[in-house]
Structure formats: C-alpha cells, structure tokens
Write a protein that holds these residues in place. Sequence first.
Motif, mmCIF file in Angstrom:
data_model
loop_
_atom_site.group_PDB
_atom_site.id
_atom_site.type_symbol
_atom_site.label_atom_id
_atom_site.label_comp_id
_atom_site.label_asym_id
_atom_site.label_seq_id
_atom_site.Cartn_x
_atom_site.Cartn_y
_atom_site.Cartn_z
ATOM 1 N N ARG A 146 -3.920 -1.196 -4.218
ATOM 2 C CA ARG A 146 -4.168 -0.168 -5.430
ATOM 3 C C ARG A 146 -5.818 0.314 -5.075
ATOM 4 O O ARG A 146 -6.185 1.469 -5.236
ATOM 5 C CB ARG A 146 -4.170 -0.735 -6.732
ATOM 6 C CG ARG A 146 -2.793 -0.831 -7.269
ATOM 7 C CD ARG A 146 -2.517 -1.439 -8.749
ATOM 8 N NE ARG A 146 -1.385 -1.485 -9.081
ATOM 9 C CZ ARG A 146 -0.576 -2.311 -9.879
ATOM 10 N NH1 ARG A 146 -1.334 -3.179 -10.440
ATOM 11 N NH2 ARG A 146 0.609 -2.028 -10.450
ATOM 12 N N ASP A 195 2.235 1.824 -3.492
ATOM 13 C CA ASP A 195 1.235 2.496 -4.323
ATOM 14 C C ASP A 195 0.867 3.935 -4.108
ATOM 15 O O ASP A 195 0.937 4.893 -4.976
ATOM 16 C CB ASP A 195 0.073 1.772 -4.572
ATOM 17 C CG ASP A 195 -0.928 2.068 -5.485
ATOM 18 O OD1 ASP A 195 -0.533 2.209 -6.825
ATOM 19 O OD2 ASP A 195 -2.157 2.356 -5.206
ATOM 20 N N LYS A 196 0.934 4.236 -2.768
ATOM 21 C CA LYS A 196 0.063 5.542 -2.315
ATOM 22 C C LYS A 196 0.979 6.462 -1.743
ATOM 23 O O LYS A 196 0.873 7.663 -1.847
ATOM 24 C CB LYS A 196 -1.010 5.147 -1.192
ATOM 25 C CG LYS A 196 -2.035 4.417 -1.637
ATOM 26 C CD LYS A 196 -2.938 5.115 -2.638
ATOM 27 C CE LYS A 196 -4.334 4.209 -2.932
ATOM 28 N NZ LYS A 196 -4.014 2.910 -3.196
ATOM 29 N N LEU A 240 5.743 -1.820 -7.903
ATOM 30 C CA LEU A 240 4.600 -2.968 -8.046
ATOM 31 C C LEU A 240 4.262 -3.510 -9.432
ATOM 32 O O LEU A 240 4.055 -4.605 -9.345
ATOM 33 C CB LEU A 240 3.308 -1.932 -7.745
ATOM 34 C CG LEU A 240 2.984 -1.579 -6.263
ATOM 35 C CD1 LEU A 240 1.714 -0.740 -6.095
ATOM 36 C CD2 LEU A 240 3.193 -2.856 -5.323
ATOM 37 N N GLN A 253 5.274 2.818 -7.650
ATOM 38 C CA GLN A 253 4.080 2.152 -8.614
ATOM 39 C C GLN A 253 5.060 1.442 -9.516
ATOM 40 O O GLN A 253 4.501 0.193 -10.121
ATOM 41 C CB GLN A 253 3.429 3.552 -9.192
ATOM 42 C CG GLN A 253 2.449 4.140 -8.095
ATOM 43 C CD GLN A 253 1.858 5.357 -8.707
ATOM 44 O OE1 GLN A 253 2.244 5.803 -9.684
ATOM 45 N NE2 GLN A 253 1.308 6.013 -7.605
ATOM 46 N N ILE A 267 -1.743 -6.931 -4.459
ATOM 47 C CA ILE A 267 -1.327 -5.803 -5.041
ATOM 48 C C ILE A 267 -2.816 -4.904 -5.573
ATOM 49 O O ILE A 267 -2.744 -3.769 -5.487
ATOM 50 C CB ILE A 267 -0.443 -5.986 -6.176
ATOM 51 C CG1 ILE A 267 0.902 -6.200 -5.878
ATOM 52 C CG2 ILE A 267 -0.507 -4.604 -7.383
ATOM 53 C CD1 ILE A 267 2.115 -6.855 -6.870
ATOM 54 N N TRP A 302 0.750 -1.114 -0.168
ATOM 55 C CA TRP A 302 0.063 -0.002 -0.051
ATOM 56 C C TRP A 302 0.987 1.258 0.005
ATOM 57 O O TRP A 302 0.708 2.219 -0.784
ATOM 58 C CB TRP A 302 -0.993 0.095 1.367
ATOM 59 C CG TRP A 302 -1.892 1.003 1.210
ATOM 60 C CD1 TRP A 302 -3.086 1.204 0.530
ATOM 61 C CD2 TRP A 302 -1.825 2.396 1.684
ATOM 62 N NE1 TRP A 302 -3.850 2.513 0.656
ATOM 63 C CE2 TRP A 302 -2.926 3.260 1.729
ATOM 64 C CE3 TRP A 302 -0.728 3.028 2.496
ATOM 65 C CZ2 TRP A 302 -3.098 4.496 2.048
ATOM 66 C CZ3 TRP A 302 -0.783 4.403 3.102
ATOM 67 C CH2 TRP A 302 -2.088 5.035 2.881
#
Length: 588
Positions: free
Chosen positions: A431, A400-401, A411, A408, A427, A397
């Motif tokens: 997202r 991604d964030k 990932l 990203q 994953i 997390w």
Amino acid sequence: MSPKEQDRTILLDRVAMAVLGTAAGVSFWLLVEVLPDTDVHPRLYLAVFALAAVFFGVALALCGPVSILRAVAAALAVGVPSAALLSLAGLRFADAADIARSPPTLMMFIIMVSVATPFLAVWLQDRTSWRRYPDLFDAAWTITVRYLAAWLFVGVAWLVLMLSNALLGLVGVDVIENLLDVEPVPYAFSGLVLGIALAVVHELRSYLSPYLLLRLLRLLLPVVLLVVLIFIAALPLRGLSSLFGDFSAAGTLMGVTIGAITLITIALDRDNGLAVHTPLMRSATQVLALALPVLGALALYAIVLRVTQYGWTPDRVFAAVCATFLLAYGVCYAVVALARRHWMDRIRRVNVTLALVLIAIAALWMTPLLHAEKISTGSQIARYQSGQAMAAQLPLWEMDKEWGKAGQRGLARLEELDSDGALAPMIAAAREADSKYALENLQNVALGQARVADLIKVMPVRPEGETLRASDLAAVHVTVVERWYQACSASLSDQAPSCVLVIGELDETGERQGMFFAQVEGQNAFVELISLGQGDQSWARNMYDLANTQRAFIPDGTVARILSGDFRIGPSRQKALFVGDMELVPDN
C-alpha cells in the motif's frame, strides 16, 4: 457533374474534413493538457475522453464514404454507448483514472469500437446489407489503409515543418517556432493535416486502394504455412514441457494464430473472383486453416498451465479469453476447410459471425458479468487459503494499485486470514509503495532485517570475543544475507558448523571488516568479504583467485580450522588473513 461543380465539392469536403480534424486536435489538447489540471470529476473526465476518442476516430473514418453530417451523427451514436460502457468499467476503480492501469480493459474497448466501425460504415450506405461480406471486407481494409496513409502524411508534414523552422532559424526568422509555442497549435496542426489527408486519400481511392497491400501480404501465406508446419512437426521431438517454460509461449502462439487468420482472410478476399485461384495457393490456404486449431489449443493450454501455477490475474483472464476465441476461430476454419465445396464462402460467413461475437465479448468485458479483477482477486485469495501460495508469492501490489476496488477488498480479506501476521507487513508495504520497484526495496529491507536476526543466531564469529550486531549488516543486500543464512543453516555430515565469520581490520584502511567462509556438503567451499557497520556504505563482495580470475574456493576443512583458532590476521605485502599456509588478501 461539371468539372467546376466537382472541384467545388472536393474543396468543400476538404474544408469540412480539415475543420473536423482541427476540432479533434483541439479537443485532445483540452483533454490532455487542460482538463487534468482542473477540478473536473475523474469519472466525468473518463466519460468525456472516451466519447471524444470514439466520436472523432469513427467520424474521421466514415467521412468520405458517407456524408459528413451522417458520419458525425453515426459517430455520436456509437460514441455515447461506448463511453458509457467504459465508464461502467471505470466504476471498478476508486479513482476512474486508475483504469489506465488496466491495459486489458482498454484493449477490449479499442477492439469493440474498431471491429464495429466497418459494420457501421456498410449500414450507413445500405441498411439492408450490413452483413454482406464483400462490403464489410472493403470497408475494413479501406479504413485501415486510409488511416495508415493519412498518419504517414502527418509524420511527413511534421518533418517538413521542423526542417522549415530550422531553415528559417538560420536567418533569424522564428515565426514557426513562436506558433508552435502556442499550446493548442501542435494538436490543431496534427488534426488539420490528418483531416485533409483523409479527404485526399478518399478522393484518390481508385489509385490508393487496399488491393496492392493485400496482394503483397498474400505472398507471406506460404512462408507462414511452412514455419507452422515445421513447428508442428517438431513438437513430438521437443516435447510440451520445454515449450511451455515461459508465459511468452502463449503470446507467441496467439500472435502467430492472429497472423495466420489474417492471411487466410486476405487470401479469400471479398469474393471468389478476387480470391487466390492457383491450386498451390488454394491448397496452402486450406492447410493453414487446418493447422489453426493446433496453434489455438497450444496457446490456451499454455495459459491454463500458467494459471494452474500462479492463479488468475486480469492479464491472464484477457489472454484466456483471447486464446479461447482464437481456438474457436481455428476450429471453425478447420471444419469449413475440410469441405470440398463452397469452403471459401463458408469461411467468409464465419468471419462475419465471429466479428459480431467479438464485439459482444468486448462489450461484456466492461460489464460486471466479466469482471477480470474480481475473478483474479478471488483466485489469489483461494490460493492463499489452500496453501498453494505463500505470502511472498501473492501479487499484493497489483491488487492494491491495479485491480481496483476488488483487489483492495481482497487485501482486506487477506488481512482477516492472516492469523500468524506474516502478511501484514507485506500488505502495508504494498500500500505504501508507488511502484513495483519501490515495493521490492521495501520488502527487501523488511525481509533483510528479519533474516539478519536469524543469521546472527546461527553464524559462529571469530576471533573469540568478537560479536556481530544487526547494525553491522543493515545495508547489506537481502540476497547476500539470505545466501549466508542458507549456508550457515546447512551442517556438514558430522554436524559441525558449516560457516564462520572472521572479523578484524583486514586492510590498511583500519575499517572493521569480515571474511565469511562457507563449506556446505556437496558444494565448493567459498569465501566472501564484507565491510561491517558502515551504514549505507556497507558492502559485500566475492573474493577471486588472482591466478584465474574466478571466484575463490577454499580447501575442505578451512571452516573447521578457523573455528579451532588456527588462523591469524597479520601483514603480508599488505594486511591479510592467514589460515594455515593459505593467505587471503581483502583486495583480491
């Protein structure tokens, strides 16, 4: 200068500071309340916000010691490259606003500007002596005290305003409340008061100087030294293994190191004439300086252990940079403190040099040369490839964030490496989730569904003919399902099943319920109650012994007796499950 001319100058300075403060307030109202609702490009917004923050912060700090025009020009000269650096760091993120999720970068930005401001203040007054320690010391602490006093006055002004509004409200006069309802007014009022307060504090600098605060802080040095010495003496007795059981150890050690460096700097003051002069305080200052490398080394070691266990993250990169810098501080202080002559002057020179190094490191952080998110992403991918980290141990997390484009891309790389498909659902959940809490819920559902299927395969069910369906356990928390699966997967010494679920109508409600029995070798056998097939209303809970209100443990052999059919469901004072002479009532 005549008294009238002096009064006129003071009035003009106050008006100028009031205008500058009000402009700052209105600007931040526009930046916080207005611009986010427009179509302004996020990267332009970030640049403008950074420029405004640096410009007004530095200009208000410099006004007084230098003229307002020179202060404004200098603040603009600092603000433009600072905003450019932060904008450069913002390119690491697909959306520039996501830089707000990177506290280390924001901290480095604040450190860079804050440490550079005293150098700028001295340079504006004398360009040939911008590295003179006495002037830098005075400038740094004067700016600190001015801002502290001014913000304190802003708080008092708001308190008076709120009380005045409440008082006038008693007689039906709501003019203050109506003014505050006008959107820019609260921001403008705060800026106005701050500007005037900074002007007045500068006027009264001979009365409100930093020296009272510095003299009081000196009193803490012997106390901190005593605590540090006790800590170091206790290390051999306690050992390092227990010391580094938590990452907070590094934070505590760095905090104490920063406090010790600050107290040593305060004790040495701007020059030898104002420094501590009693033999006790001088010796205490030297000994504390000698102890700094121990604290810095332990802080860095704690971070290294954490990175070895869990890999790099941007927070750990930031902590490692800070700990390395503090260790350098400590080593320099200790080496200089060993000298018998001129050790105070040498520490002051060390302070100037390391302050400039700190500005450079903070600026470097916002360039591609020190890309914390990229370093962290590479570390986590390497851990997964080497088998050091399982899928559930990766910070998906955060990648991604919070880790921007590098995270990203990481990932996407993990998806390429996901040969068995274990990472794909995790994953996808990372997202989809808007927060770590939401991600945990999604992961619990996914993991729970997979584990329910595994549990049904290994758990015997009684009476004969009863079946357990996945829908029966759909709403039961994943931790309960996992606990039951582990219990059922463990066999007793004779390879007999170690668990059993008895299904039936176990209370007067007529609902379908179950009692789960587990008997793992080397552990107490226990029983738990569960409702089955109730959708979102399903639940599972421990059963308790009414005699001692502790978790109910069942005799050895209970699971085997149930599996052999030696049980019945029948009425007690209420409906119960009987296993031999044992009576289990669901409500207990």
